[in-house]
Design an enzyme around this catalytic site. Sequence first.
Site, mmCIF file in Angstrom:
data_model
loop_
_atom_site.group_PDB
_atom_site.id
_atom_site.type_symbol
_atom_site.label_atom_id
_atom_site.label_comp_id
_atom_site.label_asym_id
_atom_site.label_seq_id
_atom_site.Cartn_x
_atom_site.Cartn_y
_atom_site.Cartn_z
ATOM 1 N N CYS A 258 0.808 -1.231 0.000
ATOM 2 C CA CYS A 258 0.000 0.000 0.000
ATOM 3 C C CYS A 258 0.836 1.274 0.000
ATOM 4 O O CYS A 258 0.817 2.035 -0.954
ATOM 5 C CB CYS A 258 -0.947 0.009 1.213
ATOM 6 S SG CYS A 258 -2.351 -1.101 1.046
ATOM 7 N N ARG A 329 5.559 -8.433 -0.220
ATOM 8 C CA ARG A 329 5.169 -7.596 -1.354
ATOM 9 C C ARG A 329 5.831 -6.222 -1.283
ATOM 10 O O ARG A 329 5.699 -5.514 -0.296
ATOM 11 C CB ARG A 329 3.646 -7.432 -1.398
ATOM 12 C CG ARG A 329 2.891 -8.683 -1.805
ATOM 13 C CD ARG A 329 1.409 -8.484 -1.699
ATOM 14 N NE ARG A 329 0.976 -8.265 -0.331
ATOM 15 C CZ ARG A 329 -0.279 -7.957 0.012
ATOM 16 N NH1 ARG A 329 -1.203 -7.823 -0.907
ATOM 17 N NH2 ARG A 329 -0.594 -7.780 1.287
#
Length: 422
Positions: A258, A329
Amino acid sequence: MTPDKIALIGLGYVGLPLAVEFGKKFRTIGFDINKARVQELRQGRDSTLEVEPEELRQAEKLNYTTNPDEIRDCNIYIVTVPTPVDQYKRPDLTPLVKASETLGKLLSSGNIVIYESTVYPGATEEVCVPILEQQSGLKFNQDFYCGYSPERINPGDKEHSVTTIKKVTSGSTPKIADKVDALYKTIITAGTHKAGSIKVAEAAKVIENTQRDINIALINELALIFQKLNIDTQEVLEAAGSKWNFLPFRPGLVGGHCIGVDPYYLTHKATEVGYHPEIILAGRRLNDNMGSYVADQVSKLMTKKRIHVVDANILIMGLTFKENCPDMRNTRVVDLVKEFKSFNCNVDVHDPWIDTEEAQHEYDITPVEAPVKGKYDAIILAVAHNEFKEMGADAIRQLGRENHVLYDIKYILNIDEVDGRL
């Protein structure tokens, strides 16, 4: 609103917890193109560690599939696929486009498609809806409808789970907005916030992490300044934090699914409409350069101790983007690895949380299971896993040679126990 059957598209960190909660109350089917992922879930295991086996068992109305035909009879589709950026920091909507193409072929009259993936304002109606219309032959807001309810999952956080975080909802018509809001209220104990439009909900999501990114960039810049002033950043932040309204951000590597990604979605759209963002991109540049800065600082400390940087053995402790979870990630720890390798160093990476095959596949990094005692010229604490905290300074120091550098990015140890920290 009582749905006949819900389909969750994408069973990762976002989709699975949502599918489990819906699967406790409604007929739900989780769809993912990853056969191995579906197989492990059918066996009652979640490799992301977000959902415990007992919770999986409690979702008695939840099934899993890789076959699109098995979700054809659903009337609510919720899309939770990833939305990364490419190597040029441009939004990569490929997973979203492919998911929309798949759903377009399955839609029937009256269906609602709800997107949760982070996008720039307008993407749902400008990118996804035309695909749904083209593939289905149906008319938007006449034959089928859309909603947007941005994900707010915090990987590894057991206190703030999907049900205890307030959920923003929206719909393509006022009536559909009410239906989408009512649907989420059935599982979100923290309540919902119904936005006035899909674009508002999209914008709200993308600025949540943009704001955090800029705040961290400010603290990172302060850390660079304080280093030159020979002041410890942590001591400064603790002193400033004694005021009630000082925000408790800390410096560090900014990665993850994010914070290190979402701002580029907003800046992409801003540029598209003729505005060049300055503060947002400046923050991104600063945060993206922190790996290089840390490597440079460690190299300088090594030089001061007369340790040759070339051919030095470097241990990086931690590879995930945050502590106590296996999520790699967009981890910026890889920047450290690349920097030290560019100095012709020998780099070992150790992380008890990660999947070795995934690290090899995603980053071409083969982690070591157990660091060799007395081997390393420099040790960098990159992720604040509990395992590293429990080791303590003495045990970590034993991994280094008699003359070595210990650098702490995450303030795991006290200042007098390390040779340097952000």
